[in-house]
Scaffold this motif. Structure first.
Motif, short mmCIF file in Angstrom:
data_model
loop_
_atom_site.label_atom_id
_atom_site.label_comp_id
_atom_site.label_asym_id
_atom_site.label_seq_id
_atom_site.Cartn_x
_atom_site.Cartn_y
_atom_site.Cartn_z
N GLN A 1 0.84 -1.19 0.00
CA GLN A 1 0.00 0.00 0.00
C GLN A 1 0.88 1.24 0.00
OE1 GLN A 1 -2.94 0.42 -0.65
NE2 GLN A 1 -3.99 -1.52 -0.31
N VAL A 2 0.21 2.40 0.01
CA VAL A 2 0.92 3.67 -0.01
C VAL A 2 0.39 4.56 1.11
CG1 VAL A 2 1.38 3.55 -2.47
CG2 VAL A 2 -0.72 4.64 -1.65
N GLN A 3 1.19 5.51 1.51
CA GLN A 3 0.75 6.45 2.53
C GLN A 3 1.47 7.79 2.34
OE1 GLN A 3 1.64 5.29 6.56
NE2 GLN A 3 3.83 5.12 6.21
N LEU A 18 6.10 29.24 7.41
CA LEU A 18 6.24 27.82 7.70
C LEU A 18 6.44 27.09 6.38
CD1 LEU A 18 3.45 26.94 10.31
CD2 LEU A 18 5.92 26.89 10.70
N ARG A 19 7.10 25.93 6.46
CA ARG A 19 7.25 25.08 5.30
C ARG A 19 6.72 23.70 5.65
NH1 ARG A 19 12.37 22.21 2.44
NH2 ARG A 19 11.76 22.47 0.26
N LEU A 20 5.69 23.29 4.93
CA LEU A 20 5.12 21.96 5.11
C LEU A 20 5.74 20.99 4.12
CD1 LEU A 20 1.31 22.81 5.48
CD2 LEU A 20 3.10 22.79 7.23
N SER A 21 5.91 19.75 4.58
CA SER A 21 6.40 18.69 3.71
C SER A 21 5.40 17.55 3.69
CB SER A 21 7.75 18.17 4.20
OG SER A 21 8.73 19.18 4.17
N CYS A 22 5.38 16.83 2.58
CA CYS A 22 4.49 15.68 2.43
C CYS A 22 5.28 14.57 1.77
CB CYS A 22 3.30 16.08 1.57
SG CYS A 22 2.24 14.70 1.10
N ALA A 23 5.57 13.54 2.54
CA ALA A 23 6.38 12.43 2.03
C ALA A 23 5.48 11.23 1.72
CB ALA A 23 7.43 12.04 3.06
N ALA A 24 5.60 10.73 0.51
CA ALA A 24 4.86 9.55 0.09
C ALA A 24 5.77 8.33 0.20
CB ALA A 24 4.37 9.71 -1.34
N SER A 25 5.19 7.22 0.63
CA SER A 25 5.96 5.99 0.75
C SER A 25 5.09 4.79 0.40
CB SER A 25 6.53 5.84 2.17
OG SER A 25 5.49 5.76 3.12
N GLY A 26 5.75 3.67 0.17
CA GLY A 26 5.02 2.45 -0.17
C GLY A 26 5.35 1.99 -1.57
N SER A 27 4.43 1.24 -2.14
CA SER A 27 4.64 0.63 -3.46
C SER A 27 4.26 1.62 -4.56
CB SER A 27 3.80 -0.64 -3.57
OG SER A 27 4.12 -1.56 -2.53
N ILE A 28 5.11 2.63 -4.72
CA ILE A 28 4.82 3.73 -5.64
C ILE A 28 5.49 3.51 -6.98
CG2 ILE A 28 5.05 6.21 -6.03
CD1 ILE A 28 5.10 6.50 -2.95
N THR A 101 0.36 2.89 -8.21
CA THR A 101 1.16 1.90 -7.51
C THR A 101 1.96 1.04 -8.49
OG1 THR A 101 -0.52 0.16 -7.55
CG2 THR A 101 -0.67 1.78 -5.77
N ILE A 102 2.81 0.23 -7.91
CA ILE A 102 3.60 -0.69 -8.73
C ILE A 102 2.69 -1.64 -9.50
CG2 ILE A 102 5.26 -2.61 -8.58
CD1 ILE A 102 6.59 -1.12 -6.30
N ALA A 103 1.53 -1.93 -8.94
CA ALA A 103 0.56 -2.78 -9.62
C ALA A 103 -0.23 -2.02 -10.69
CB ALA A 103 -0.41 -3.37 -8.60
N ARG A 104 0.15 -0.74 -10.90
CA ARG A 104 -0.48 0.10 -11.93
C ARG A 104 -1.90 0.47 -11.57
NH1 ARG A 104 4.31 -0.63 -12.73
NH2 ARG A 104 5.31 -0.72 -14.80
N VAL A 105 -2.18 0.46 -10.28
CA VAL A 105 -3.48 0.88 -9.78
C VAL A 105 -3.36 2.32 -9.29
CG1 VAL A 105 -5.23 0.51 -8.00
CG2 VAL A 105 -4.14 -1.45 -9.11
N TYR A 106 -4.37 3.17 -9.63
CA TYR A 106 -4.37 4.55 -9.15
C TYR A 106 -5.06 4.62 -7.79
CZ TYR A 106 -2.73 6.37 -13.60
OH TYR A 106 -1.98 6.66 -14.71
N LEU A 107 -4.38 5.23 -6.84
CA LEU A 107 -4.93 5.36 -5.49
C LEU A 107 -4.92 6.83 -5.08
CD1 LEU A 107 -3.30 2.41 -3.48
CD2 LEU A 107 -5.66 2.61 -4.27
N PRO A 108 -6.06 7.49 -5.06
CA PRO A 108 -6.10 8.84 -4.47
C PRO A 108 -5.83 8.72 -2.98
CG PRO A 108 -8.07 8.35 -5.78
CD PRO A 108 -7.35 7.06 -5.56
#
Length: 120
Positions: A1-3, A18-28, A101-108
């Motif tokens: 999964q992804v987060q 302020l500076r906000l960051s957004c890190a994505a992880s998982g099977s991207i 995702t790596i499975a080529r599925v789009y996940l909002p």
């Protein structure tokens, strides 16, 4: 999964930054659009800014000239630089990404949110 995980929120005085960051992880495999939304108490969630994979940006009128959205595709990370903050910017800020995702599925995908409080 992804987060997605946001960071960088906090308490700042009016006029501050302020500076906000957004890190994505998982099977991207890839990330299409990324964006920042915010929700103030008693109000609906609203778009603050978004950015395409190619770098095209879009901003809410209320933040134009003060906020800058950017991304580092190699790090799967998005950023929101916020300047000249006012109490009206107080809200929970949420990161959003359209992840393939790596499975080529789009996940909002949404992050859990980070609180930004502008107060003296």
């Amino acid at each position: 999964q992804v987060q997605l995980v946001e960071s960088g929120g906090g308490l700042v005085q009016p006029g501050g930054s302020l500076r906000l960051s957004c890190a994505a992880s998982g099977s991207i495999f890839s990330i299409n659009a990324m964006g920042w939304y915010r929700q103030a108490p008693g109000k609906q969630r609203e778009l603050v800014a978004d950015i395409t994979s190619g770098g095209s940006t879009n901003y809410a009128d209320s933040v134009k000239g003060r906020f800058t959205i950017s991304r580092d595709n190699a790090k799967n990370t998005g950023y929101l630089e916020m300047n000249s903050l006012s109490p009206e910017d107080t809200a929970v800020y949420y990161c959003y990404a359209d992840i393939r995702t790596i499975a080529r599925v789009y996940l909002p995908t949404w992050g859990p949110g980070t609180q930004v409080t502008v107060s003296s």
